[in-house]
Design a protein around this motif. Sequence first.
Motif, short mmCIF file in Angstrom:
data_model
loop_
_atom_site.label_atom_id
_atom_site.label_comp_id
_atom_site.label_asym_id
_atom_site.label_seq_id
_atom_site.Cartn_x
_atom_site.Cartn_y
_atom_site.Cartn_z
N SER A 180 0.75 -1.45 0.11
CA SER A 180 0.03 -0.13 -0.01
C SER A 180 0.99 1.14 0.03
O SER A 180 0.49 2.22 -0.47
N ILE A 181 1.95 1.14 0.69
CA ILE A 181 3.11 2.21 0.62
C ILE A 181 3.60 2.60 -0.79
O ILE A 181 3.44 3.45 -1.41
N TYR A 182 3.92 1.20 -1.51
CA TYR A 182 4.22 1.52 -2.90
C TYR A 182 3.24 2.10 -3.81
O TYR A 182 3.72 2.86 -4.53
N ASP A 183 2.08 1.71 -3.44
CA ASP A 183 0.87 2.23 -4.35
C ASP A 183 0.93 3.71 -4.22
O ASP A 183 0.44 4.62 -4.81
N ALA A 184 0.92 4.04 -2.89
CA ALA A 184 0.77 5.42 -2.67
C ALA A 184 2.08 6.58 -3.18
O ALA A 184 1.65 7.45 -3.69
N VAL A 185 3.07 5.87 -3.31
CA VAL A 185 4.31 6.71 -3.77
C VAL A 185 4.09 6.45 -5.41
O VAL A 185 4.03 7.71 -6.01
N THR A 186 3.89 5.51 -5.97
CA THR A 186 3.83 5.45 -7.42
C THR A 186 2.64 6.13 -7.81
O THR A 186 2.65 6.63 -9.07
N THR A 187 1.48 6.40 -7.06
CA THR A 187 0.39 7.05 -7.59
C THR A 187 0.78 8.55 -7.69
O THR A 187 0.24 9.39 -8.51
N HIS A 188 1.62 9.10 -7.05
CA HIS A 188 1.72 10.55 -6.55
C HIS A 188 3.06 10.98 -7.18
O HIS A 188 3.59 12.16 -7.31
N TYR A 189 3.80 10.05 -7.43
CA TYR A 189 5.19 10.34 -8.16
C TYR A 189 5.57 9.20 -8.85
O TYR A 189 5.67 8.35 -8.68
N GLU A 190 6.20 10.03 -10.07
CA GLU A 190 6.86 8.90 -11.10
C GLU A 190 7.97 8.60 -11.10
O GLU A 190 9.02 9.20 -10.92
N ILE A 191 7.99 7.31 -10.55
CA ILE A 191 9.37 6.59 -10.09
C ILE A 191 9.16 5.07 -10.30
O ILE A 191 8.06 4.51 -10.17
N ALA A 192 10.43 4.37 -10.60
CA ALA A 192 10.31 3.09 -10.66
C ALA A 192 10.34 2.37 -9.36
O ALA A 192 10.80 3.16 -8.33
N SER A 193 9.61 1.44 -9.19
CA SER A 193 9.49 0.73 -8.02
C SER A 193 10.60 0.34 -7.31
O SER A 193 10.77 0.12 -6.01
N ASP A 194 11.71 -0.02 -7.97
CA ASP A 194 13.03 -0.46 -7.53
C ASP A 194 13.67 0.86 -6.60
O ASP A 194 14.82 0.48 -6.35
N ALA A 195 13.28 2.01 -7.13
CA ALA A 195 14.01 3.14 -6.66
C ALA A 195 13.04 3.61 -5.36
O ALA A 195 13.41 4.56 -4.77
N ILE A 196 12.07 2.73 -4.80
CA ILE A 196 11.27 3.22 -3.60
C ILE A 196 11.95 2.16 -2.50
O ILE A 196 12.07 0.95 -2.86
N SER A 197 12.07 2.76 -1.20
CA SER A 197 12.60 1.90 -0.18
C SER A 197 11.69 2.30 1.02
O SER A 197 11.36 3.34 1.14
N VAL A 198 11.09 1.25 1.47
CA VAL A 198 10.01 1.37 2.57
C VAL A 198 11.19 0.75 3.78
O VAL A 198 11.54 -0.23 3.88
N VAL A 199 11.09 1.83 4.96
CA VAL A 199 12.12 1.55 5.97
C VAL A 199 11.11 1.61 7.45
O VAL A 199 10.46 2.40 7.47
N GLY A 200 11.39 0.56 8.24
CA GLY A 200 10.88 0.42 9.52
C GLY A 200 11.76 1.28 10.66
O GLY A 200 12.72 0.94 10.73
#
Length: 181
Positions: free
Chosen positions: A160-180
Amino acid sequence: MKIQKKHIVMTALVLALATAVYINYQISQARTTPAKELGAASYVNATVGSTSTSDEAVSTIALSKDQQDFFASERTKRQNTQDKVIDDAEEILESDSSSDTELSDAQKNVEKMIGFFTTQDTIETIVKAKGFSDCLCCITDMGVTVIVPKNELNENTVLSIYDAVTTHYEIASDAISVVGA
């Protein structure tokens, strides 16, 4: 002969309209629930299990003092860095000795940073709306990093975080990192 064709077409249209009205009435009757009151709202406290879907709400868990301090200090650091970049660009823009290329680059940097700020805020708001108790989004030229409380992360919430990012910012999914955190 022409009158009969017109009558047949008119009759077919009237029957089609009557059928559409009847189907619409049947569907609307099936959807109504007499026990519910229009406009009534209720509080839902959902919990997420291992079999949950991405449409389910993430349960809001109170953050520990360390987590609260982490998010607050990182927001402060990010704000200070953003302020410094904008101040440097404003100095160049206000300077009389700046060349046209320096002015152009400074203006582009300010516009880019403002775009990053707006997108970061939008992504943070959406992630929090999905049920996370806190979120911090950092956008750079290298990619997007989203930091959320570690105890709220699972496979579905990451999606769901990946979805929120890719919906509002044009970026490849491999350039997205989710950190706890």
